[in-house]
Design an enzyme around this catalytic site. Sequence first.
Site, PDB file in Angstrom:
ATOM      1  N   SER A 213      23.048  -6.339 -32.075  1.00 37.79           N
ATOM      2  CA  SER A 213      22.513  -5.026 -31.712  1.00 37.79           C
ATOM      3  C   SER A 213      23.374  -3.921 -32.333  1.00 37.79           C
ATOM      4  CB  SER A 213      22.426  -4.925 -30.191  1.00 37.79           C
ATOM      5  OG  SER A 213      21.695  -3.794 -29.794  1.00 37.79           O
ATOM      6  N   ASP A 348      10.427  -6.289 -30.297  1.00 37.15           N
ATOM      7  CA  ASP A 348      11.637  -5.674 -29.736  1.00 37.15           C
ATOM      8  C   ASP A 348      11.289  -4.268 -29.249  1.00 37.15           C
ATOM      9  OD1 ASP A 348      14.087  -4.414 -29.264  1.00 37.15           O
ATOM     10  OD2 ASP A 348      15.080  -5.424 -30.933  1.00 37.15           O
ATOM     11  N   HIS A 379      14.401  -7.899 -27.483  1.00 33.41           N
ATOM     12  CA  HIS A 379      15.703  -7.428 -27.954  1.00 33.41           C
ATOM     13  C   HIS A 379      16.785  -8.368 -27.455  1.00 33.41           C
ATOM     14  CE1 HIS A 379      18.466  -4.430 -29.579  1.00 33.41           C
ATOM     15  NE2 HIS A 379      19.233  -4.670 -28.529  1.00 33.41           N
TER      16      HIS A 379
END
Length: 433
Positions: A213, A348, A379
């Site tokens: 991320s 996502d 995600h």
Amino acid sequence: MTFSEDGDMETFGSELPAMFDGMKLAAVAAVLYVIVRCLNLTSSPAAPEIISQDTPLSRYLLKSCPTLSKEYIPPLLWGKSGHLQTALYGKMGRVSTPTPCGLRVFLPMQDGATATFDLFEALGEHSTGDDVTMVICPGIGNHSKKNYIRTFVDYSQRRGYRCAVLNHLGALPDMELTSPRMFTCGCTWEFGAMVDYIKRTFPQTLLVVVGFSLGGNIVCKFLGENRSNQERVLCCVSVCQGYSALRAQETFLQWDQCRRLYNFVLAGNMKKLILSHRGSLLGMSSSNIADADLNRLYTATSLMQIDDNIMRKFHGYGSLREYYEKESCVHYIHNVSVPLLLMNSLDDPLVHRSLLAIPCRLAEEMPNVTFALTEHGGHMGFFEGAVLFPQPLTWMDKVIVEYTDAICNWERQQKGCQGTAEPNTHSWLKPSG
């Protein structure tokens, strides 16, 4: 009442049960429709879309990484919902999480900050016999104790990798700040200090760089900032990053995919984290943060407001736009020459689909880049399973280790073929034909 009226009433009364039954059926149908739509049950499992140039390495990777070429199958009842995948990752991280044992290392920084990372030794020999260390950068406000990090570290250790996991500055709940600064979306100082420590302490080790991320943005920016940062680096893997902070934050103000709601939740988490260090941020003479800035933080409802009032000031950026531009890897990633795997999911809810044009273009233009795009996964979810319960190990964990194993084996083969060839020349990346 006349006879005719009585007859009409009797007829109407006899029709009522049928009407109620019809309404019940319609309600059930509506509920089922909503469930099917929300859970995306009509979507079929699919193999990820792989975008890369046709090079000897890309062909070798596709042959050596079967997980990248076969269907990713999420849990049947809920795994096709990006929201549920994301929510499960956010609340639980992973299931049946192991607890790897590591050593915490403290690194004093030039500005008085204290960077920390946790070091986990390999639990076996790597398949190539080489000494390989994964240097790992977690997601926003995360650290080595997060369940998804623990699961990945344990799996990597068992496959012969030493792991070094950065704890984002200010993220550890039991450690005070030693300077009036926290982590930001693109500051690479702490990650660079960890990498330098690993290189000095283990002079024979090769590095695999992994970012999750926000950590994906940091590691790609780090590698692209300076050519020397890529020395002894075998490859890099980035998972579920957004590539451009400016464009990502603009999409966070939109309501589609409930992105505005996610923005609100993430902002709330960041507020709690920042306010937990209120004393350190205000109590040091070198602080760029004033009482008024923290007071405005209380009313912030978006990450952009927090970034404007607090985060950009840690490094003295004059505007929010400058902060986003300077801290985004999109302006540095084209300088990365080591093999680079970029992974994202179409569903996502945090990374808007428009942002995926960036890795797609990179993979088309750069021979060292492979872009893997899944249909499902949310995600940082990527859970696998049959019907309801997910497996402890995710598709993401398997792909990262499989990819790095392939790179390690490829490098060993190339050294055997080229003898004394200079490292990091990567002539084997050139497109064929």
